[in-house]
Every structure is written in structure tokens, then in C-alpha cells.
Design an enzyme around this catalytic site. Structure first.
Site, short mmCIF file in Angstrom:
data_model
loop_
_atom_site.label_atom_id
_atom_site.label_comp_id
_atom_site.label_asym_id
_atom_site.label_seq_id
_atom_site.Cartn_x
_atom_site.Cartn_y
_atom_site.Cartn_z
N TYR A 179 7.13 13.39 -0.73
CA TYR A 179 7.89 14.60 -1.07
C TYR A 179 6.89 15.64 -1.54
O TYR A 179 6.34 15.55 -2.64
CB TYR A 179 8.92 14.29 -2.14
N LYS A 195 8.72 14.99 3.31
CA LYS A 195 9.76 15.99 3.05
C LYS A 195 9.01 17.25 2.64
O LYS A 195 8.40 17.31 1.57
CB LYS A 195 10.72 15.53 1.96
#
Length: 296
Positions: free
Chosen positions: A129, A157
Site C-alpha cells: 500500500y 495499491k
């Protein structure tokens, strides 16, 4: 026919009027999102307020969401923050979402070393992330390609708060088998146009079917409308406005959040309403279905 990029929803954690986790509402919300076309769900991401949940609540949320996904044949991922808790989980996820180390700013080499060690300990695929406006740690396209080469790291992400040269570089020469998931809702339509392999969008709690259609068709006008809607939903810290909108629709019992977050102001909810809801969309073209698994 190639499957379109999947749309995943990072779930909110709804609360009852007494402040407890509203598990019935969470299950209904999860099932409804999958029925609207979401290819899978992320539990305990930032949108789910994981740091404000007790350990038993986090475990119960992960188990519930995992069970719903397994019953629906949908993708299931769990947020693990910086990677301190890697499981085991009552329902094994398809992947773990681990955040780039925050606050310490270890540099790109430190981030690579961190994920190398994390991947060696994890039994499951890792999604990085990357959200530098929260972590204060930027990563170049070169660093992300280095992360992609770590065994067990399968995607990122990507939520950098815009589109810059590194974004174009990464998506223009994406490592094989490494997913780049648009994780910044306002810029997600543009990232899809540049070649993102999927979307993790909190604003897809609303207008879910429209997000699925955008991923399948690249409809520019629809992308503009969804980006405007997302901007209104992120006027205040996530997930406060999204929860207010879901509560206004009667889909969760309260709009409550836990400290340090505060409930959304009425004018923020009014701003969401002022942006015309995307509403129902036409069915996807024949034979086109959203993908359920990552790794494209």
C-alpha cells in the site's frame, strides 16, 4: 475476451447506536456490494478504521468478510498495517495489504528491505500500500519495480495523490504479473486509462455498478462523474463522509466513527447530494465480466 479490470471495495466498519460493531449491517453491506458487481472486498484497510478496533473486533470483521467472499467466490484481502500481524486468519485471505512504513521515512532501500523481510515471513501474497501523503515516504517507479521482483509481492495499491512522471513510467512498463491497483478514488478513472489493472475504491460503496462499468468500458464521461462524486466523498477524513452517505441511504445503522475521527459535517453530506448520483447503469456488454483474481 479479456476480463476488465476488477473493482474492489475497502469496507467501512459500521457501528450500532451503542458504539458496537454492527456485524449484521456489515454482512448486508458486503453481500450487497458483491451483488452489484464488486469483484472482491478488502477488510481492515484504512476505510475500516482498524486502529480503532479491538483485537477481537478485528478478528470478527475479518472472519465475517472472508466468509461472505468465500460464499460468493469473490476476492478477499485483509489490511495488516505495517505488517505486525500476519495471521493466521479464520478465513485465509487471497492477499495481505501492507502499508509502506510510516513516519520513520526509511528511504527506498529501507522500504525494499522491509518488504523483503515481510514477504519471507508471510504465508500469503503481499500487496504494497503506497500512500506517501500518509506515510511521508515517496517511492520512485524504479523502487516499485524492485519491490515487484520480491517473491511474494504481487501488487501495489497505488495512491500517490495525483499522476506524475513516476506514475506514467510505472504503468507504461508494468512488471509482468505485478498488479497496479488505483487506490486514490479521484484519480482512479485516469489511472485505469493509463493501464491500472484494477481499482480499490472506498467511494465504490456508492455507485458500485457504475465503477464496474467504468472499468469495463473506459467511458470518459462516466469517469468524470465518478471522480466528482469521489471528491465530494473525500471532503473530510475517510471514511466519515462515506459513512454519512451510507447512513443517509439506510444501509448502515449510524454514521458514527471512532476517535480520533469525528463525524462528517452536514454540509459535507449535502455536497455529496449536490453531485448527481450516477445511479443505475446499463448492463455490461455480453460476455464481459469483472475479474475476481489478481495477478493479471
Amino acid at each position: 475476451m479479456t476480463a476488465p479490470p476488477p473493482v474492489y471495495v475497502p469496507l467501512v466498519t459500521p457501528y450500532t447506536a451503542s458504539g458496537a460493531v454492527a456485524y449484521d449491517a456489515l454482512e448486508a453491506l458486503a453481500r450487497g456490494l458483491l451483488a452489484e458487481g464488486a469483484a472482491g472486498l478488502f477488510a481492515l484497510g484504512t476505510t475500516g478504521e482498524p486502529e480503532s478496533l479491538e483485537p477481537d473486533e478485528r478478528a470478527a470483521v475479518a472472519e465475517l468478510v472472508g466468509r461472505v467472499c468465500r460464499e460468493a467466490g469473490a476476492y478477499f484481502a485483509v489490511g495488516v498495517g505495517g505488517g505486525r500481524d500476519l495471521g493466521p486468519w479464520p478465513v485465509e485471505p487471497d492477499a495481505l495489504l501492507a502499508t509502506v512504513p510510516a513516519f520513520v521515512r526509511p528511504g527506498e532501500a529501507g522500504v525494499v528491505a522491509h518488504f523483503t523481510a515481510l514477504a519471507a515471513r508471510a504465508r500469503l501474497p503481499l500487496i504494497v500500500y503506497h500512500v506517501p501523503y500518509r506515510t511521508a515516504q515517496p517511492l520512485s517507479a524504479r523502487a516499485l519495480r524492485t519491490l515487484a521482483a520480491i517473491p511474494g509481492v504481487t501488487g501495489v495499491k497505488y495512491a500517490v495523490g495525483g499522476i506524475d512522471a513516476d506514475t506514467v513510467d510505472l504503468l507504461g512498463d508494468r512488471p509482468a504479473g505485478f498488479d497496479v491497483l488505483a487506490g486514490d478514488d479521484v484519480f482512479a478513472p485516469a489511472l485505469l486509462a493509463l493501464g491500472a489493472t484494477g481499482v480499490v475504491a472506498a467511494s465504490a460503496h456508492l455507485d458500485t455498478a457504475a465503477w464496474v462499468r467504468l472499468a469495463a468500458t473506459g467511458d470518459r464521461a462516466l469517469g468524470h462523474r465518478l471522480a466528482a462524486r469521489a471528491a465530494a466523498l473525500f471532503r473530510e477524513p475517510n471514511p466519515t463522509v462515506i459513512k454519512a452517505a451510507l447512513h443517509a441511504e439506510g444501509r448502515i445503522p449510524t454514521a458514527d466513527v471512532r476517535l480520533p475521527l469525528l463525524p462528517a459535517r452536514p454540509e459535507s453530506l449535502a455536497a455529496v447530494a449536490a453531485v448527481a448520483a450516477v445511479g443505475a447503469v446499463d448492463a455490461l456488454p455480453p460476455g464481459v465480466r469483472p475479474a475476481v483474481r489478481l495477478g493479471t
